[in-house]
Write an enzyme that holds these catalytic residues in place. Structure first.
Site, mmCIF file in Angstrom:
data_model
loop_
_atom_site.group_PDB
_atom_site.id
_atom_site.type_symbol
_atom_site.label_atom_id
_atom_site.label_comp_id
_atom_site.label_asym_id
_atom_site.label_seq_id
_atom_site.Cartn_x
_atom_site.Cartn_y
_atom_site.Cartn_z
ATOM 1 N N ASP A 1 -0.489 -13.617 -6.855
ATOM 2 C CA ASP A 1 0.062 -12.777 -5.787
ATOM 3 C C ASP A 1 -1.090 -12.157 -4.989
ATOM 4 O O ASP A 1 -2.223 -12.084 -5.467
ATOM 5 C CB ASP A 1 0.941 -11.672 -6.413
ATOM 6 N N GLY A 2 -0.792 -11.696 -3.806
ATOM 7 C CA GLY A 2 -1.779 -11.008 -2.972
ATOM 8 C C GLY A 2 -1.774 -9.514 -3.261
ATOM 9 O O GLY A 2 -1.099 -9.039 -4.178
ATOM 10 N N GLU B 1 7.962 -7.970 -7.072
ATOM 11 C CA GLU B 1 6.603 -8.395 -7.439
ATOM 12 C C GLU B 1 6.175 -7.748 -8.750
ATOM 13 O O GLU B 1 5.544 -8.382 -9.602
ATOM 14 C CB GLU B 1 5.610 -8.021 -6.330
ATOM 15 N N LYS C 1 0.205 -2.604 -3.555
ATOM 16 C CA LYS C 1 0.962 -3.740 -3.057
ATOM 17 C C LYS C 1 2.210 -3.232 -2.344
ATOM 18 O O LYS C 1 2.564 -2.075 -2.453
ATOM 19 C CB LYS C 1 1.385 -4.658 -4.219
ATOM 20 N N GLY C 2 2.859 -4.136 -1.615
ATOM 21 C CA GLY C 2 4.117 -3.764 -0.978
ATOM 22 C C GLY C 2 4.056 -3.731 0.533
ATOM 23 O O GLY C 2 5.019 -3.350 1.189
ATOM 24 N N LYS D 1 -10.099 -6.477 1.261
ATOM 25 C CA LYS D 1 -9.126 -5.708 0.473
ATOM 26 C C LYS D 1 -9.785 -4.892 -0.649
ATOM 27 O O LYS D 1 -9.111 -4.114 -1.312
ATOM 28 C CB LYS D 1 -8.104 -6.665 -0.159
ATOM 29 N N SER E 1 1.059 -13.330 3.154
ATOM 30 C CA SER E 1 0.424 -14.483 3.801
ATOM 31 C C SER E 1 -0.534 -15.224 2.865
ATOM 32 O O SER E 1 -0.603 -16.456 2.887
ATOM 33 C CB SER E 1 -0.309 -14.037 5.073
ATOM 34 N N THR E 2 -1.254 -14.506 2.007
ATOM 35 C CA THR E 2 -2.198 -15.178 1.101
ATOM 36 C C THR E 2 -1.417 -15.935 0.024
ATOM 37 O O THR E 2 -1.745 -17.087 -0.302
ATOM 38 C CB THR E 2 -3.154 -14.144 0.467
ATOM 39 N N ASP F 1 -2.742 -5.427 -1.121
ATOM 40 C CA ASP F 1 -3.199 -4.725 0.091
ATOM 41 C C ASP F 1 -4.521 -4.000 -0.147
ATOM 42 O O ASP F 1 -5.335 -3.885 0.765
ATOM 43 C CB ASP F 1 -2.114 -3.740 0.547
HETATM 44 C C1 5RP Z 1 3.972 -7.989 -0.289
HETATM 45 C C2 5RP Z 1 2.606 -7.767 -0.835
HETATM 46 C C3 5RP Z 1 1.527 -8.679 -0.354
HETATM 47 O O1 5RP Z 1 1.028 -9.401 -1.430
HETATM 48 C C4 5RP Z 1 0.448 -7.841 0.265
HETATM 49 O O2 5RP Z 1 1.030 -7.092 1.343
HETATM 50 C C5 5RP Z 1 -0.705 -8.688 0.807
HETATM 51 O O3 5RP Z 1 -0.238 -9.518 1.848
HETATM 52 P P1 5RP Z 1 -1.217 -10.457 2.674
HETATM 53 O O4 5RP Z 1 -1.686 -11.523 1.749
HETATM 54 O O5 5RP Z 1 -0.347 -10.972 3.803
HETATM 55 O O6 5RP Z 1 -2.354 -9.590 3.188
HETATM 56 O O7 5RP Z 1 2.362 -6.914 -1.646
HETATM 57 O O8 5RP Z 1 4.872 -7.005 -0.727
#
Ligand code: 5RP
Length: 235
Positions: free
Chosen positions: A81-82, A103, A94-95, A121, A28-29, A84
């Site tokens: 990239d975002g 990624e 991540k993932g 995070k 989402s980010t 977790d």
């Molecule tokens: C996808 C990821 C995302 O970057 C991670 O889950 C963060 O997502 P969000 O920005 O929705 O919190 O690793 O595989």
């Protein structure tokens, strides 16, 4: 929290300039970043992108971002990239969106990786978020057992693994690469490099969601601004 994510996405645009090839993250980010990047492209910015998932490919095309054929790309300037979880040494989990293998391929091929997150995070020790591990579906039980053993042997507090499901009654989730995801309840990962290495030695493991020594910049979005944290790496 949307506003914190937006602030992080906007601050990441400061690292983008004309002519760059960008790695386009998932989640989402990252999607907010795609939207803002699309606005800049409409205003004249000239960049192209490489997607990290099918979903990102669709969102990027809708935002008007020109995409390159991933099979022909040899160099990526900056990936945004975002994540977790992010620890103090810039190691990541991540993932959460099941895109970790692509990624990591894109992040590892990039001269710079910028991670955009909101401040929830940031953690002292990785592991409260379940660690995603992408595995080949073949001999799943064998691989799951080896993953459990590797997690405990590398110092994680727990190693319980669950096969990620697509939805109620829909069977296992299948990644863009045709693999499964094991979500591992580690609780604490005291040595992310050791755990990542232990997982990488298992033949059925395609990749783990531990991103060690890959992130160069963490942009932490808050409600009224974004903080930019940078790490210096020996090149
Ligand atoms: C996808 C990821 C995302 O970057 C991670 O889950 C963060 O997502 P969000 O920005 O929705 O919190 O690793 O595989």
């Amino acid at each position: 929290m949307k506003v914190a994510k937006e602030n992080a996405a906007l601050a990441a645009l400061d690292f983008v300039s004309d002519g760059m090839v960008l790695g386009l993250g998932s989640g989402s980010t990252a999607e907010i970043f795609l939207e803002k990047l699309g606005d800049r492209i409409a205003g004249g910015l000239k960049v192209s992108g490489v997607q990290t998932s099918e979903r990102t490919r669709q969102v990027a095309l809708e935002a008007g971002i020109p995409l390159l054929d991933p099979d022909r790309v040899e160099h990526i300037d900056v990936t945004v990239d975002g994540a977790d979880e992010v620890d103090e040494a810039f190691h990541l989990i991540k993932g959460g969106g099941a895109c970790l293998l692509r990624e990591k391929i894109v992040a590892q091929a990039s001269a710079k990786m910028i991670v955009i997150v909101d401040d929830r995070k940031l953690v002292h020790t990785l592991g409260a978020f379940q660690l995603p591990v992408e595995v080949d579906p073949f001999c799943l039980g064998v691989t799951a057992r080896q993953v459990y053993d590797a997690l405990l042997a590398s110092g994680c507090r727990d190693g319980l693994t669950t096969l990620r499901q697509k939805g109620a009654g829909e069977g296992p989730l299948v990644t863009d690469g045709g693999n499964y995801i094991l979500d591992c309840q580690c609780q604490e990962i005291p040595d992310p490099a050791k755990t990542a290495d232990a997982l990488a030695r298992i033949p059925g493991v395609m990749e783990s969601g531990l991103f060690v020594d890959l992130a160069d910049v963490i942009v932490v979005g808050e409600v009224d601004h974004a903080k930019v944290l940078e790490i210096k790496r020996d090149s």
